[in-house]
Write a protein that holds these residues in place. Structure first.
Motif, mmCIF file in Angstrom:
data_model
loop_
_atom_site.group_PDB
_atom_site.id
_atom_site.type_symbol
_atom_site.label_atom_id
_atom_site.label_comp_id
_atom_site.label_asym_id
_atom_site.label_seq_id
_atom_site.Cartn_x
_atom_site.Cartn_y
_atom_site.Cartn_z
ATOM 1 N N GLU A 33 0.829 -1.206 0.000
ATOM 2 C CA GLU A 33 0.000 0.000 0.000
ATOM 3 C C GLU A 33 0.866 1.261 0.000
ATOM 4 O OE1 GLU A 33 -2.479 -0.692 3.399
ATOM 5 O OE2 GLU A 33 -3.934 -1.846 2.233
ATOM 6 N N MET A 34 1.969 1.245 0.730
ATOM 7 C CA MET A 34 2.866 2.399 0.741
ATOM 8 C C MET A 34 3.480 2.627 -0.640
ATOM 9 S SD MET A 34 4.810 2.064 4.403
ATOM 10 C CE MET A 34 5.652 3.634 4.231
ATOM 11 N N ILE A 35 3.909 1.550 -1.265
ATOM 12 C CA ILE A 35 4.470 1.660 -2.616
ATOM 13 C C ILE A 35 3.409 2.199 -3.573
ATOM 14 C CG2 ILE A 35 5.366 0.365 -4.595
ATOM 15 C CD1 ILE A 35 6.668 -1.563 -2.582
ATOM 16 N N THR A 36 2.213 1.623 -3.516
ATOM 17 C CA THR A 36 1.128 2.023 -4.412
ATOM 18 C C THR A 36 0.750 3.482 -4.204
ATOM 19 O OG1 THR A 36 0.296 -0.244 -4.424
ATOM 20 C CG2 THR A 36 -1.216 1.477 -5.172
ATOM 21 N N ASP A 37 0.601 3.895 -2.956
ATOM 22 C CA ASP A 37 0.247 5.289 -2.672
ATOM 23 C C ASP A 37 1.287 6.245 -3.224
ATOM 24 O OD1 ASP A 37 -2.050 4.451 -1.378
ATOM 25 O OD2 ASP A 37 -1.246 4.761 0.649
ATOM 26 N N TYR A 38 2.552 5.904 -3.039
ATOM 27 C CA TYR A 38 3.604 6.788 -3.529
ATOM 28 C C TYR A 38 3.623 6.840 -5.053
ATOM 29 C CZ TYR A 38 7.838 9.094 -4.667
ATOM 30 O OH TYR A 38 8.721 9.975 -5.219
ATOM 31 N N VAL A 39 3.563 5.695 -5.689
ATOM 32 C CA VAL A 39 3.619 5.640 -7.152
ATOM 33 C C VAL A 39 2.437 6.406 -7.755
ATOM 34 C CG1 VAL A 39 3.429 4.070 -9.136
ATOM 35 C CG2 VAL A 39 5.012 3.543 -7.283
ATOM 36 N N LYS A 40 1.246 6.225 -7.198
ATOM 37 C CA LYS A 40 0.079 6.951 -7.699
ATOM 38 C C LYS A 40 0.223 8.456 -7.477
ATOM 39 C CE LYS A 40 -3.938 5.372 -6.571
ATOM 40 N NZ LYS A 40 -5.044 4.721 -5.857
ATOM 41 N N LYS A 41 0.696 8.842 -6.314
ATOM 42 C CA LYS A 41 0.879 10.266 -6.023
ATOM 43 C C LYS A 41 1.884 10.886 -6.988
ATOM 44 C CE LYS A 41 2.501 13.320 -2.360
ATOM 45 N NZ LYS A 41 3.083 13.381 -1.026
ATOM 46 N N LYS A 42 2.924 10.141 -7.281
ATOM 47 C CA LYS A 42 4.020 10.653 -8.105
ATOM 48 C C LYS A 42 3.653 10.757 -9.587
ATOM 49 C CE LYS A 42 8.642 11.145 -8.354
ATOM 50 N NZ LYS A 42 9.229 12.340 -7.797
ATOM 51 N N TRP A 43 2.939 9.765 -10.118
ATOM 52 C CA TRP A 43 2.748 9.694 -11.565
ATOM 53 C C TRP A 43 1.297 9.650 -12.050
ATOM 54 C CZ3 TRP A 43 7.111 6.881 -9.678
ATOM 55 C CH2 TRP A 43 8.336 7.397 -10.129
ATOM 56 N N LEU A 44 0.319 9.731 -11.178
ATOM 57 C CA LEU A 44 -1.072 9.589 -11.615
ATOM 58 C C LEU A 44 -1.501 10.659 -12.612
ATOM 59 C CD1 LEU A 44 -3.575 7.884 -11.434
ATOM 60 C CD2 LEU A 44 -4.309 9.225 -9.453
ATOM 61 N N ALA A 45 -0.953 11.852 -12.525
ATOM 62 C CA ALA A 45 -1.324 12.919 -13.454
ATOM 63 C C ALA A 45 -0.959 12.582 -14.897
ATOM 64 C CB ALA A 45 -0.650 14.232 -13.041
ATOM 65 N N ASN A 46 0.059 11.730 -15.087
ATOM 66 C CA ASN A 46 0.549 11.426 -16.436
ATOM 67 C C ASN A 46 0.326 9.987 -16.878
ATOM 68 O OD1 ASN A 46 1.602 14.060 -16.652
ATOM 69 N ND2 ASN A 46 3.415 13.431 -15.535
#
Length: 109
Positions: free
Chosen positions: A54-67
């Motif tokens: 969940e920590m990995i997923t939250d970070y990855v989504k926060k970092k790249w979800l806009a693109n």
């Protein structure tokens, strides 16, 4: 190796530029995981793997979800997590380059 970040929330990423599967980012990530391998081993043994995922997923989504597509990022997070678990179970004998190249090859397609 590349510089080491200070805490898990950074996931070893040094720059906001680039794609989520860049070799540089993955190098930072696996370098960080290896540096803190006792923590990862403890997380796995204590049954907190889902929290780590969940920590990995939250970070990855926060970092790249806009693109990027959300489902692609969720799948990538799972691949990172599974790579870490597999690496830990092999006592970190698999070379980082193998893990990195496998992820890059998968997501470049």
């Amino acid at each position: 190796m590349l510089h080491r970040p200070t805490f898990l929330i950074t996931i070893g990423i040094s720059s906001p530029d680039g794609e989520f599967f860049d070799k540089e980012y993955l190098g930072h990530f696996f370098d960080y995981v290896y540096e803190h391998r006792e923590l990862l081993d403890g997380i796995i043994k204590c049954g907190y793997g889902l929290t780590f995922l969940e920590m990995i997923t939250d970070y990855v989504k926060k970092k790249w979800l806009a693109n990027e597509d959300e489902y692609k990022l969720i799948a990538f997070s799972g691949a990172l997590f599974n790579s870490c678990v597999y690496w830990a179970k092999s006592d970190y004998t698999i070379k980082e380059e193998i893990l990195i190249n496998s992820l890059v090859d998968t997501y470049k397609r």
